[in-house]
Design an enzyme around this catalytic site. Sequence first.
Site, short mmCIF file in Angstrom:
data_model
loop_
_atom_site.label_atom_id
_atom_site.label_comp_id
_atom_site.label_asym_id
_atom_site.label_seq_id
_atom_site.Cartn_x
_atom_site.Cartn_y
_atom_site.Cartn_z
N GLU A 47 3.12 -30.83 -12.34
CA GLU A 47 1.96 -30.58 -11.49
C GLU A 47 2.27 -30.90 -10.04
O GLU A 47 1.48 -30.61 -9.15
CB GLU A 47 0.74 -31.36 -12.00
CG GLU A 47 0.96 -32.83 -12.17
CD GLU A 47 -0.13 -33.47 -13.00
OE1 GLU A 47 -1.27 -33.55 -12.54
OE2 GLU A 47 0.18 -33.89 -14.12
N ARG A 72 8.61 -43.87 -18.36
CA ARG A 72 7.67 -44.64 -19.18
C ARG A 72 7.84 -44.37 -20.66
O ARG A 72 7.53 -45.23 -21.49
CB ARG A 72 6.23 -44.41 -18.71
CG ARG A 72 5.96 -45.04 -17.33
CD ARG A 72 4.59 -44.73 -16.78
NE ARG A 72 4.33 -43.32 -16.64
CZ ARG A 72 4.69 -42.56 -15.59
NH1 ARG A 72 5.34 -43.13 -14.58
NH2 ARG A 72 4.41 -41.28 -15.55
#
Length: 182
Positions: free
Chosen positions: A100, A63
Site C-alpha cells: 500500500e 514482525r
Amino acid sequence: MIFDEFSIKTLIRPVNDFPKPGVVFRDITPLFQSPRALRMVIDSLIQRYVEADFSHVGAMDARGFLIGSIIAYELNKPLVLFRKQGKLPADVISQAYQTEYGEAFLEVHADSLCEGDSVLIVDDLIATGGTLLAAVQLVKRMGAGIHEAAAIIDLPELGGSRRLQDMGIPTYSLTAFALDER
C-alpha cells in the site's frame, strides 16, 4: 488457555497516519509486551497446526519473524526467512510486489526449499496481501507448495486474504479489524 479475541484486540494499538497519511498502522508491540497475550496467540496457532501436514514454517520480515520462529521451534519445523531486499547473505531469489506504500522486493535463500516441501507462511498482518503473495510466488518457484497463510490480524477490506484465497491459498487469522475500527 482459551483464546480471548477481545483481549488480543485491545492490545493491538492503532497508529494514525503511519507510515504515511491516511494509513492506520496496527501496532502489535503492546501484544508482545504482555506475556499472557503472547502465549495466547502462540498457543492458539500451535493448536491449529500441531497435527497439520507441512514441512516448513516461512516467516515474513520482520514482525512475522517474531511468531514464525516460535511456531517453528514449538512444532520442530525448519524456519525459512523471507526478507526485504539486500538482507540475506547467500544466493537468493527475488520477487517484486506492490504494497500500500509502493513497490518492494522480497527475497529468500535459493536453497531454502525443495520440490515437494509444504510451507506454512506466517506474518503479523494480512493487508493488501502483497508480501504474502510474493512469498507464495517464491515458494512456488522453488517447487514447494503452500499449506496456509496465517496471521494475527486480517484487514479484510484491503482484499489481501481474498487475493490469496483466489489463488487457492487458504488463509487464517486470529482477529480482524475494519479499516475504521479503533
